[in-house]
Design an enzyme around this catalytic site. Structure first.
Site, PDB file in Angstrom:
ATOM      1  N   LYS A 193      58.688  42.218  33.446  1.00  0.00           N
ATOM      2  CA  LYS A 193      58.513  43.443  33.615  1.00  0.00           C
ATOM      3  C   LYS A 193      59.059  44.526  32.901  1.00  0.00           C
ATOM      4  O   LYS A 193      58.212  45.460  32.393  1.00  0.00           O
ATOM      5  CB  LYS A 193      59.152  43.869  34.963  1.00  0.00           C
ATOM      6  N   ASP A 211      56.500  46.421  39.607  1.00  0.00           N
ATOM      7  CA  ASP A 211      57.833  46.772  40.408  1.00  0.00           C
ATOM      8  C   ASP A 211      57.792  46.698  41.866  1.00  0.00           C
ATOM      9  O   ASP A 211      56.574  46.224  42.445  1.00  0.00           O
ATOM     10  CB  ASP A 211      58.575  48.062  39.911  1.00  0.00           C
TER      11      ASP A 211
END
Length: 217
Positions: A128, A146
């Protein structure tokens, strides 16, 4: 309808969602405060499982005193811990920031590498975070997943999955190419201010008529 086994929506609706969000949020960018590529990386590492608001409170002071790799290394792990102790997992994050700063200085001449393999080899940098960095600093069409993106992907019908990698793959398939660079920030900002985890503001939402979850109510 152009769907996969993991999606509820079709590509035409996905494009309309992207079009509306882009019009409503014309400059979708991270809300993390930073002064350089390096401080942006530090802020993103600190933001894991912590809100941007909490990180910005810490970095407002931290980056005035320590805005370079050498500043952070001179500060050291213990003092860095003390300065960021109000955010979650601060001990691990301080350790990672010191370690990655050493690597950046020794291996990359103080510059942030622009490829996934190098980024993910840095302490505290997972997929991420790498996607955020590649997108924001190097204009790559990476999609960072997220909690907001996970939640909205399911609500809007982009993906059925709770697995970040699977959701990323689903978004890669259904989001039109011209919106891929911005889709993460568009979903994050829409999720932060309208499609909230608790008490989503459906009555004020510009996507209400094409939202999969709202239509299923």
């Amino acid at each position: 309808m152009q769907k996969t086994d993991h999606m509820f929506q079709n590509k035409k609706v996905a494009e309309e969602i992207c079009k509306r969000l882009s019009k409503h949020i014309p400059d979708p960018k991270s809300e993390l405060n930073h002064e350089s590529e390096y401080t942006f990386l530090v802020a993103v590492v600190m933001s894991a499982q912590t809100t941007d608001i909490q990180v910005n409170r810490v970095t407002k002071t931290l980056f005035k005193e320590c805005s370079t790799i050498d500043d952070i290394l001179r500060l050291g792990q213990e003092k860095l811990q003390e300065k960021i102790k109000s955010i979650g997992f601060y001990k691990n994050k301080a350790k990672h920031i010191i370690e990655l700063s050493k690597i950046l200085k020794e291996k990359y001449g103080g510059k942030i590498p622009n490829n996934r393999e190098a980024l993910e080899s840095l302490p505290g940098v997972g997929r991420k975070t790498a996607n955020v960095i590649l997108n924001a600093l190097f204009d790559q069409d990476t999609i960072a997943i997220d909690t907001h993106v996970l939640r909205l992907s399911k609500r809007l019908g982009f993906s059925k999955s709770n697995d970040p990698l699977k959701v990323e793959e689903d978004l890669e398939k259904i989001i039109p190419n011209k919106y891929k660079r911005d889709i993460s920030n568009l979903l994050i900002l829409h999720g932060r201010y309208t499609c909230k985890a608790q008490r989503p503001q459906c009555d004020k939402c510009l996507l209400q008529d094409i939202c999969y979850e709202y239509k299923m109510k």
